[in-house]
Design a protein around this motif. Structure first.
Motif, PDB file in Angstrom:
ATOM      1  N   GLY A 154       0.832  -1.199   0.000  1.00 48.55           N
ATOM      2  CA  GLY A 154       0.000   0.000   0.000  1.00 48.55           C
ATOM      3  C   GLY A 154       0.868   1.251   0.000  1.00 48.55           C
ATOM      4  N   THR A 155       1.996   1.160   0.662  1.00 48.37           N
ATOM      5  CA  THR A 155       2.935   2.294   0.706  1.00 48.37           C
ATOM      6  C   THR A 155       3.358   2.688  -0.706  1.00 48.37           C
TER       7      THR A 155
ATOM      8  N   LYS B 148      -3.888  -4.882   0.844  1.00 46.87           N
ATOM      9  CA  LYS B 148      -4.470  -5.782   1.851  1.00 46.87           C
ATOM     10  C   LYS B 148      -5.384  -6.868   1.269  1.00 46.87           C
TER      11      LYS B 148
ATOM     12  N   THR C 264       0.370   4.355  -2.683  1.00 41.52           N
ATOM     13  CA  THR C 264       0.046   5.774  -2.448  1.00 41.52           C
ATOM     14  C   THR C 264       1.183   6.673  -2.938  1.00 41.52           C
TER      15      THR C 264
ATOM     16  N   PHE D  48      -3.610   7.383   7.481  1.00 42.64           N
ATOM     17  CA  PHE D  48      -2.299   6.756   7.283  1.00 42.64           C
ATOM     18  C   PHE D  48      -2.261   6.222   5.862  1.00 42.64           C
ATOM     19  N   HIS D  49      -1.203   6.541   5.160  1.00 43.96           N
ATOM     20  CA  HIS D  49      -1.111   6.094   3.767  1.00 43.96           C
ATOM     21  C   HIS D  49       0.175   5.322   3.512  1.00 43.96           C
ATOM     22  N   GLY D  50       0.761   4.775   4.582  1.00 41.59           N
ATOM     23  CA  GLY D  50       1.985   4.011   4.400  1.00 41.59           C
ATOM     24  C   GLY D  50       3.174   4.815   4.907  1.00 41.59           C
TER      25      GLY D  50
ATOM     26  N   GLU E 298      -8.425   8.690   3.268  1.00 43.03           N
ATOM     27  CA  GLU E 298      -9.056   7.399   3.550  1.00 43.03           C
ATOM     28  C   GLU E 298     -10.564   7.672   3.580  1.00 43.03           C
TER      29      GLU E 298
ATOM     30  N   ILE F 145      -7.456  -0.202   2.971  1.00 45.45           N
ATOM     31  CA  ILE F 145      -8.247  -0.973   3.935  1.00 45.45           C
ATOM     32  C   ILE F 145      -9.658  -1.246   3.395  1.00 45.45           C
TER      33      ILE F 145
HETATM   34  N1  PMP Z   1      -2.990   3.051   3.234  1.00 49.96           N
HETATM   35  C1  PMP Z   1      -3.789   2.644   4.227  1.00 49.96           C
HETATM   36  C2  PMP Z   1      -5.161   3.229   4.339  1.00 49.96           C
HETATM   37  C3  PMP Z   1      -3.350   1.672   5.128  1.00 49.96           C
HETATM   38  O1  PMP Z   1      -4.155   1.288   6.133  1.00 49.96           O
HETATM   39  C4  PMP Z   1      -2.057   1.129   4.976  1.00 49.96           C
HETATM   40  C5  PMP Z   1      -1.518   0.057   5.908  1.00 49.96           C
HETATM   41  N2  PMP Z   1      -2.105  -0.075   7.134  1.00 49.96           N
HETATM   42  C6  PMP Z   1      -1.265   1.585   3.914  1.00 49.96           C
HETATM   43  C7  PMP Z   1      -1.765   2.531   3.056  1.00 49.96           C
HETATM   44  C8  PMP Z   1       0.096   1.022   3.690  1.00 49.96           C
HETATM   45  O2  PMP Z   1       0.002  -0.271   3.212  1.00 49.96           O
HETATM   46  P1  PMP Z   1       1.228  -1.299   3.353  1.00 49.96           P
HETATM   47  O3  PMP Z   1       1.336  -1.612   4.815  1.00 49.96           O
HETATM   48  O4  PMP Z   1       0.851  -2.444   2.507  1.00 49.96           O
HETATM   49  O5  PMP Z   1       2.430  -0.574   2.851  1.00 49.96           O
END
Ligand code: PMP
Length: 421
Positions: free
Chosen positions: A108-109, A258, A112, A135-137, A197, A233
């Motif tokens: 996810g990191t 996820k 984004t 939180f976006h990573g 989010e 999420i």
């Molecule tokens: N965006 C959101 C909304 C998340 O909840 C998360 C992880 N909790 C991430 C990005 C980052 O994803 P990842 O852990 O797969 O890098």
């Protein structure tokens, strides 16, 4: 002791901060997982963390396992195009039509980070707006007033991010239309994108007003900026169409992760064709990855999507969350605790506070110590609630009635014990 060894090789003894439970002397050590259960050094636990939302069918689901095993038989990485990844992407687009084209990455990191880069490449602007507590990573553009582990550990703005970079990220209170509109005016024609989010799941659970999301859509359009829904999420968790389907709002770009990887590493960024066509090799916005669209993640993800399309997993997981939310409200109320419970689909969280929870400020005003105490007690009774007030509880298709009843009985005992503390 394992934790001592772990501390000597890993910072804080773990490989991701949310795994180091600050209210316990040592982190949980996993041995196995199956269905709704985790098998750990503290015994068998009903899992409500579900790998922070990555698992929706239940741990070690037989169909996912079979798909992965079949993939392993054929080798597990080619770094070439495959038919499965095309089928996978077509399915995603069918359910989430705003994602006209996509790129499949590993986390996810990355998703984004790349979506923001694409938005900047498209608009030729540099500033982004994000919301407090979202939180976006863990990359530099978004670790400013972040939620999740960054909030739990009190470091919402990371060290090591150059001022020049942090200055390009404007942070606005979540669910506050006036503050948002003011920020958009202030940033003016430097605004490349707004990332949000659409249901906040990294600062407890904060459900936005639909009007707030609508304002994001209208104002970004007016400002010539892109709207990015981070559905890492919510994507395929709150329903096949994600939060955007639920609220009827079409973002320009979407990020996923996820659930769509079935518990294997994945991230996806996608959206309007004209924006995504700027991504290399068809355009100048660079993204590449040895492991992009990893065949094992694709096989697992496809198996999950096929199950979700039957609707049955959502029915079970949502019903479980509904019963648990109501059960927590009942038992807490009976015992005289002021508790606020929030739920959406198969996500829920509760707060020790009076009133309501609609903003990050409301979450901060809740009694985090009580939550953590209850968490610790519940653990002794065989229930692993999500390990922080700043995360959410997730249910899965493996959380059938019996599991829910077992949990409610354990929580009843836990609240009683909390009362005696
Ligand atoms: N965006 C959101 C909304 C998340 O909840 C998360 C992880 N909790 C991430 C990005 C980052 O994803 P990842 O852990 O797969 O890098």
């Amino acid at each position: 002791m394992l934790f001592e060894r772990a501390k000597s090789v890993f910072p804080g003894g773990v490989n991701s901060p949310a795994r180091a439970l600050k209210h316990l002397p040592s982190p949980l050590v996993a041995k196995a997982a199956s269905g709704a259960y985790l098998y750990t050094d503290r015994g068998k636990l009903v899992d409500y963390c579900m790998a922070f939302g990555a698992i929706i069918l239940g741990h070690a689901h037989p169909r996912v396992k079979k798909a992965v095993e079949e993939q392993l038989e054929k080798g597990w990485i080619y770094a070439l195009l495959t038919e499965q990844e095309v089928e996978f992407a077509e399915r995603i687009r069918r359910h989430m039509p705003s994602v006209e084209k996509m790129r499949i990455v590993n986390t996810g990191t990355e998703a984004t980070m790349s979506a923001i880069r694409a938005a900047r490449g498209y608009t030729k602007r540099d500033v982004i707006i994000k919301f407090e507590g979202n939180f976006h990573g863990s990359h530099d553009y978004v670790l400013v007033k972040a939620g999740s582990g960054a909030a739990t550990w009190g470091i919402p703005t990371s060290a090591g991010i150059p001022q020049e970079v942090a200055r390009l990220t404007v942070v606005v209170p979540y669910n506050d239309i006036d503050a948002f509109i003011k920020a958009v005016r202030e940033v003016g024609d430097r605004l490349a994108a707004v990332i949000v989010e659409p249901v906040a799941g990294n600062y407890g659970l904060i459900i936005p007003d639909v009007e707030f999301l609508k304002a994001l859509r209208e104002e970004t359009q007016r400002a010539g900026a892109l709207l990015i829904f981070d559905e890492v999420i919510t994507g395929f968790r709150v329903g096949l169409g994600g939060a955007q389907g639920l609220f009827g709002i079409r973002p320009d770009l979407t990020t996923l992760g996820k659930v769509v990887g079935g518990g294997f590493p994945i991230g996806i960024f996608g959206g309007r064709g004209e924006v995504m066509d700027l991504v290399a090799p068809s355009g100048p916005v660079y993204n590449a990855g040895t492991y992009n669209a990893h065949p094992v993640s694709i096989a697992a993800g496809l198996a999950v999507l096929k199950e979700l399309e039957t609707g049955e997993p959502y029915r079970i997981a949502n019903e479980a969350a509904e019963r648990l939310a109501k059960g927590v409200e009942d038992v807490a109320g009976r015992l005289g605790f002021d508790v606020v419970v929030k739920r959406m689909a198969s996500m829920f969280q509760f707060y020790f506070k009076k009133g309501d929870v609609k903003t990050p400020q409301d979450v901060r005003e809740s009694n985090e110590k009580m939550y953590l105490k209850l968490h610790e007690i519940a653990l002794k009774h065989g229930v692993y609630l999500t390990p922080s007030q700043y995360e959410v509880n997730f249910t899965s298709a493996a959380h059938g009635r019996e599991v829910v009843e077992e949990t409610l009985a354990a929580l009843e005992k836990s609240f009683q014990e909390l009362q005696r503390e």
